[in-house]
Write an enzyme that holds these catalytic residues in place. Structure first.
Site, short mmCIF file in Angstrom:
data_model
loop_
_atom_site.label_atom_id
_atom_site.label_comp_id
_atom_site.label_asym_id
_atom_site.label_seq_id
_atom_site.Cartn_x
_atom_site.Cartn_y
_atom_site.Cartn_z
N LYS A 126 0.92 -1.29 0.04
CA LYS A 126 -0.28 -0.02 0.10
C LYS A 126 0.93 1.37 -0.10
CE LYS A 126 -1.70 1.92 3.62
NZ LYS A 126 -2.47 1.94 4.85
N ASP A 145 -6.39 1.14 1.13
CA ASP A 145 -6.43 1.47 2.88
C ASP A 145 -7.86 1.02 3.44
OD1 ASP A 145 -8.51 3.35 2.05
OD2 ASP A 145 -7.89 4.81 3.13
#
Length: 227
Positions: A126, A145
């Protein structure tokens, strides 16, 4: 409950179109002036609000301007300088390790590949995706997220639970030209309307195509539990 469109691809495209209209200025909310600052800010943002990160980095970036600065500082000093950030002790260690590795292995420059970025302490896929997209203009994935994870499941775009698996599902259905913006749109929508504890379905531009919509649905598909 809302009625999703006939295919995941059509559902994803409609979600993107509507959210673009609702949030025309959607973008990253972390403050940074260069790739190193971006990397540090994203590492600090894990399980911490962007607002808090921006408060802390305002002074941090004045004190630490290069990878060498982070490498030469002690973990204890770095932890003190980011006090107030979630898990500041661990992240102090990450920042020192990042500085050391960038100096030793990348000539003092933030790397520009997924492999090299995820090899840095405290950097997962991420974080690497954010740095690639906003630091190097390289878009090869979708940042998943907590907002993207929650809302994608609520909208029926995926049934996966792990961010990596969710990303793979989304890559197949979200138009490639929207991979970067998709994250920001869902983050803005999550903050404004579709919260973890308080989804305001009556104010949602996606309610009529959302299978988790509270009107008739008893289940929040993000958690699999009753509203």
């Amino acid at each position: 409950m809302g009625t999703p469109l006939s295919s995941h691809e059509a559902q994803a495209e409609e979600v993107v179109d509507r959210l673009h209209e609702a949030y025309p200025d959607s973008t990253i909310s972390l403050n940074y002036a260069n790739r190193l600052e971006l990397l540090v800010a994203v590492v600090l943002s894990a399980q911490c609000t962007d607002e808090r990160v921006n408060e802390v980095t305002q002074e941090l970036f004045e004190k630490y301007e290069s990878p060498e600065d982070y490498a030469e500082a002690s973990e204890e000093q770095l932890a003190e300088d980011i006090y107030g950030i979630t898990f500041h002790n661990n992240k102090g260690g990450y920042l020192k390790g990042i500085g050391e590795k960038i100096v030793a292995e990348h000539d003092g420059e933030v790397p520009d590949t997924m492999t090299d970025l995820t090899d840095l302490p405290g950097v997962g896929r991420k974080t690497a995706n954010v740095v690639l997209q906003h630091g190097h203009d390289i878009v090869e994935g979708i940042v998943v997220d907590t907002h993207v994870q929650r809302i994608s499941r609520r909208l029926g775009l995926t049934e996966e639970e792990r961010p990596e698996a969710i990303e793979q599902d989304l890559l197949d259905i979200v138009p490639e030209s929207e991979w970067q913006q998709f994250t920001h749109l869902l983050i803005d929508h999550g903050r404004a309307v579709c919260g973890a504890r308080s989804a305001e379905c009556g104010e949602c531009v996606l309610a009529d195509i959302c299978p988790s919509e509270k009107g008739d649905s008893d289940i929040d598909l993000a958690s699999g539990e009753a509203w």
